[in-house]
Write a protein that holds these residues in place. Structure first.
Motif, PDB file in Angstrom:
ATOM      1  N   ALA A  88       0.827  -1.209   0.000  1.00 58.23           N
ATOM      2  CA  ALA A  88       0.000   0.000   0.000  1.00 58.23           C
ATOM      3  C   ALA A  88       0.863   1.263   0.000  1.00 58.23           C
ATOM      4  O   ALA A  88       0.469   2.299  -0.511  1.00 58.23           O
ATOM      5  N   ALA A  89       2.063   1.138   0.581  1.00 57.33           N
ATOM      6  CA  ALA A  89       2.972   2.283   0.639  1.00 57.33           C
ATOM      7  C   ALA A  89       3.245   2.793  -0.778  1.00 57.33           C
ATOM      8  O   ALA A  89       3.278   3.991  -1.026  1.00 57.33           O
ATOM      9  N   GLY A  90       3.424   1.846  -1.696  1.00 60.02           N
ATOM     10  CA  GLY A  90       3.600   2.213  -3.091  1.00 60.02           C
ATOM     11  C   GLY A  90       4.857   3.024  -3.372  1.00 60.02           C
ATOM     12  O   GLY A  90       5.098   3.442  -4.485  1.00 60.02           O
ATOM     13  N   GLY A  91       5.669   3.249  -2.360  1.00 64.91           N
ATOM     14  CA  GLY A  91       6.894   4.032  -2.551  1.00 64.91           C
ATOM     15  C   GLY A  91       8.015   3.195  -3.133  1.00 64.91           C
ATOM     16  O   GLY A  91       9.145   3.220  -2.668  1.00 64.91           O
ATOM     17  N   GLY A  92       7.683   2.418  -4.174  1.00 67.18           N
ATOM     18  CA  GLY A  92       8.689   1.553  -4.770  1.00 67.18           C
ATOM     19  C   GLY A  92       8.942   0.345  -3.888  1.00 67.18           C
ATOM     20  O   GLY A  92       9.966  -0.294  -3.968  1.00 67.18           O
ATOM     21  N   SER A  93       7.961   0.015  -3.016  1.00 63.59           N
ATOM     22  CA  SER A  93       8.111  -1.121  -2.114  1.00 63.59           C
ATOM     23  C   SER A  93       7.399  -2.375  -2.624  1.00 63.59           C
ATOM     24  O   SER A  93       7.307  -3.371  -1.924  1.00 63.59           O
ATOM     25  N   ALA A  94       6.889  -2.301  -3.836  1.00 66.69           N
ATOM     26  CA  ALA A  94       6.186  -3.464  -4.385  1.00 66.69           C
ATOM     27  C   ALA A  94       7.119  -4.660  -4.424  1.00 66.69           C
ATOM     28  O   ALA A  94       6.729  -5.791  -4.144  1.00 66.69           O
ATOM     29  N   GLN A  95       8.384  -4.403  -4.730  1.00 69.54           N
ATOM     30  CA  GLN A  95       9.370  -5.483  -4.790  1.00 69.54           C
ATOM     31  C   GLN A  95       9.562  -6.131  -3.425  1.00 69.54           C
ATOM     32  O   GLN A  95       9.834  -7.320  -3.322  1.00 69.54           O
ATOM     33  N   GLU A  96       9.383  -5.324  -2.382  1.00 66.97           N
ATOM     34  CA  GLU A  96       9.527  -5.862  -1.028  1.00 66.97           C
ATOM     35  C   GLU A  96       8.489  -6.942  -0.781  1.00 66.97           C
ATOM     36  O   GLU A  96       8.780  -7.986  -0.194  1.00 66.97           O
ATOM     37  N   LEU A  97       7.259  -6.670  -1.224  1.00 69.01           N
ATOM     38  CA  LEU A  97       6.183  -7.649  -1.029  1.00 69.01           C
ATOM     39  C   LEU A  97       6.470  -8.922  -1.815  1.00 69.01           C
ATOM     40  O   LEU A  97       6.338 -10.023  -1.295  1.00 69.01           O
ATOM     41  N   LEU A  98       6.893  -8.766  -3.059  1.00 65.46           N
ATOM     42  CA  LEU A  98       7.198  -9.936  -3.894  1.00 65.46           C
ATOM     43  C   LEU A  98       8.340 -10.734  -3.287  1.00 65.46           C
ATOM     44  O   LEU A  98       8.311 -11.963  -3.258  1.00 65.46           O
ATOM     45  N   ASP A  99       9.331 -10.025  -2.765  1.00 61.03           N
ATOM     46  CA  ASP A  99      10.480 -10.703  -2.159  1.00 61.03           C
ATOM     47  C   ASP A  99      10.041 -11.474  -0.935  1.00 61.03           C
ATOM     48  O   ASP A  99      10.489 -12.598  -0.690  1.00 61.03           O
ATOM     49  N   ASP A 100       9.140 -10.878  -0.163  1.00 63.81           N
ATOM     50  CA  ASP A 100       8.623 -11.534   1.041  1.00 63.81           C
ATOM     51  C   ASP A 100       7.871 -12.804   0.676  1.00 63.81           C
ATOM     52  O   ASP A 100       8.064 -13.852   1.281  1.00 63.81           O
ATOM     53  N   ILE A 101       7.003 -12.704  -0.338  1.00 62.32           N
ATOM     54  CA  ILE A 101       6.239 -13.871  -0.777  1.00 62.32           C
ATOM     55  C   ILE A 101       7.166 -14.939  -1.332  1.00 62.32           C
ATOM     56  O   ILE A 101       7.007 -16.120  -1.054  1.00 62.32           O
ATOM     57  N   HIS A 102       8.194 -14.517  -2.093  1.00 67.16           N
ATOM     58  CA  HIS A 102       9.143 -15.483  -2.651  1.00 67.16           C
ATOM     59  C   HIS A 102       9.876 -16.213  -1.540  1.00 67.16           C
ATOM     60  O   HIS A 102      10.107 -17.419  -1.618  1.00 67.16           O
ATOM     61  N   ARG A 103      10.193 -15.507  -0.467  1.00 62.83           N
ATOM     62  CA  ARG A 103      10.892 -16.127   0.650  1.00 62.83           C
ATOM     63  C   ARG A 103      10.004 -17.202   1.297  1.00 62.83           C
ATOM     64  O   ARG A 103      10.463 -18.295   1.595  1.00 62.83           O
ATOM     65  N   GLU A 104       8.728 -16.866   1.463  1.00 60.00           N
ATOM     66  CA  GLU A 104       7.803 -17.835   2.043  1.00 60.00           C
ATOM     67  C   GLU A 104       7.616 -19.033   1.124  1.00 60.00           C
ATOM     68  O   GLU A 104       7.581 -20.181   1.553  1.00 60.00           O
ATOM     69  N   LEU A 105       7.519 -18.767  -0.183  1.00 56.42           N
ATOM     70  CA  LEU A 105       7.343 -19.855  -1.153  1.00 56.42           C
ATOM     71  C   LEU A 105       8.564 -20.768  -1.163  1.00 56.42           C
ATOM     72  O   LEU A 105       8.455 -21.988  -1.235  1.00 56.42           O
ATOM     73  N   LEU A 106       9.739 -20.174  -1.076  1.00 51.44           N
ATOM     74  CA  LEU A 106      10.976 -20.950  -1.076  1.00 51.44           C
ATOM     75  C   LEU A 106      11.039 -21.823   0.168  1.00 51.44           C
ATOM     76  O   LEU A 106      11.386 -22.997   0.110  1.00 51.44           O
ATOM     77  N   ASP A 107      10.665 -21.245   1.307  1.00 51.54           N
ATOM     78  CA  ASP A 107      10.680 -21.991   2.568  1.00 51.54           C
ATOM     79  C   ASP A 107       9.666 -23.118   2.506  1.00 51.54           C
ATOM     80  O   ASP A 107       9.913 -24.236   2.956  1.00 51.54           O
ATOM     81  N   LEU A 108       8.505 -22.826   1.904  1.00 44.39           N
ATOM     82  CA  LEU A 108       7.452 -23.831   1.787  1.00 44.39           C
ATOM     83  C   LEU A 108       7.927 -24.973   0.902  1.00 44.39           C
ATOM     84  O   LEU A 108       7.733 -26.139   1.207  1.00 44.39           O
ATOM     85  N   HIS A 109       8.626 -24.625  -0.178  1.00 42.59           N
ATOM     86  CA  HIS A 109       9.145 -25.638  -1.098  1.00 42.59           C
ATOM     87  C   HIS A 109      10.142 -26.547  -0.389  1.00 42.59           C
ATOM     88  O   HIS A 109      10.129 -27.766  -0.564  1.00 42.59           O
ATOM     89  N   ARG A 110      10.961 -25.962   0.474  1.00 42.64           N
ATOM     90  CA  ARG A 110      11.938 -26.756   1.225  1.00 42.64           C
ATOM     91  C   ARG A 110      11.217 -27.726   2.143  1.00 42.64           C
ATOM     92  O   ARG A 110      11.620 -28.877   2.284  1.00 42.64           O
TER      93      ARG A 110
END
Length: 123
Positions: A88-110
DNA sequence: ATTCTGACA
DNA sequence: TGTCAGAA
């Protein structure tokens, strides 16, 4: 072509379908809805819940936080709040959200490939 | 048969 | 989280 009711529309899933996908009982999904304001399936035909693919995605993340990382309801709720807030911040933090989700997905895959056939980690 | 709400354990 | 009752 057969008649398409809202309940048979592939864009919307009922609580039974979602319960099988996230591997939790329907009443647990209703309980999570009370705890996580982020989950808001629409109700139609009275009280029937209809989940969008995005809702399932959020539910999958909640299960990962609760069962795999053993977060508390409050902890998982704050984690999701911060994630959505970052977006929601939208201050170029969209990548932060994607990175967070990718981290969770990677952990889930492990977890899925760690040798334990039980994803939720408990019975 | 399936889901809903509320309530209790 | 599990289970039940009563209704739609």
């Amino acid at each position: 072509m057969t008649t398409r009711h809202p309940a048979s529309d592939p864009r919307y899933l009922n609580i039974g379908e979602v319960a099988q996908i996230v591997n939790v009982a329907p009443h647990v999904l209703r309980y999570w809805e009370k705890e996580f304001p982020q989950i808001r399936p629409m109700k139609r035909g009275g009280n029937r819940r209809f989940y969008r693919p995005g809702d399932v995605d959020t539910l999958l993340r909640i299960r990962h936080l609760l069962y795999d990382r053993r977060f508390t309801i409050s902890g998982a709720r704050e984690h999701l709040r911060q994630s959505s807030d970052a977006a929601a911040a939208g201050g170029g933090s969209a990548q932060e959200l994607l990175d967070d989700i990718h981290r969770e997905l990677l952990d889930l895959h492990r977890s899925l490939t760690a040798g334990s056939p039980d994803v939720s980690g408990h019975e």
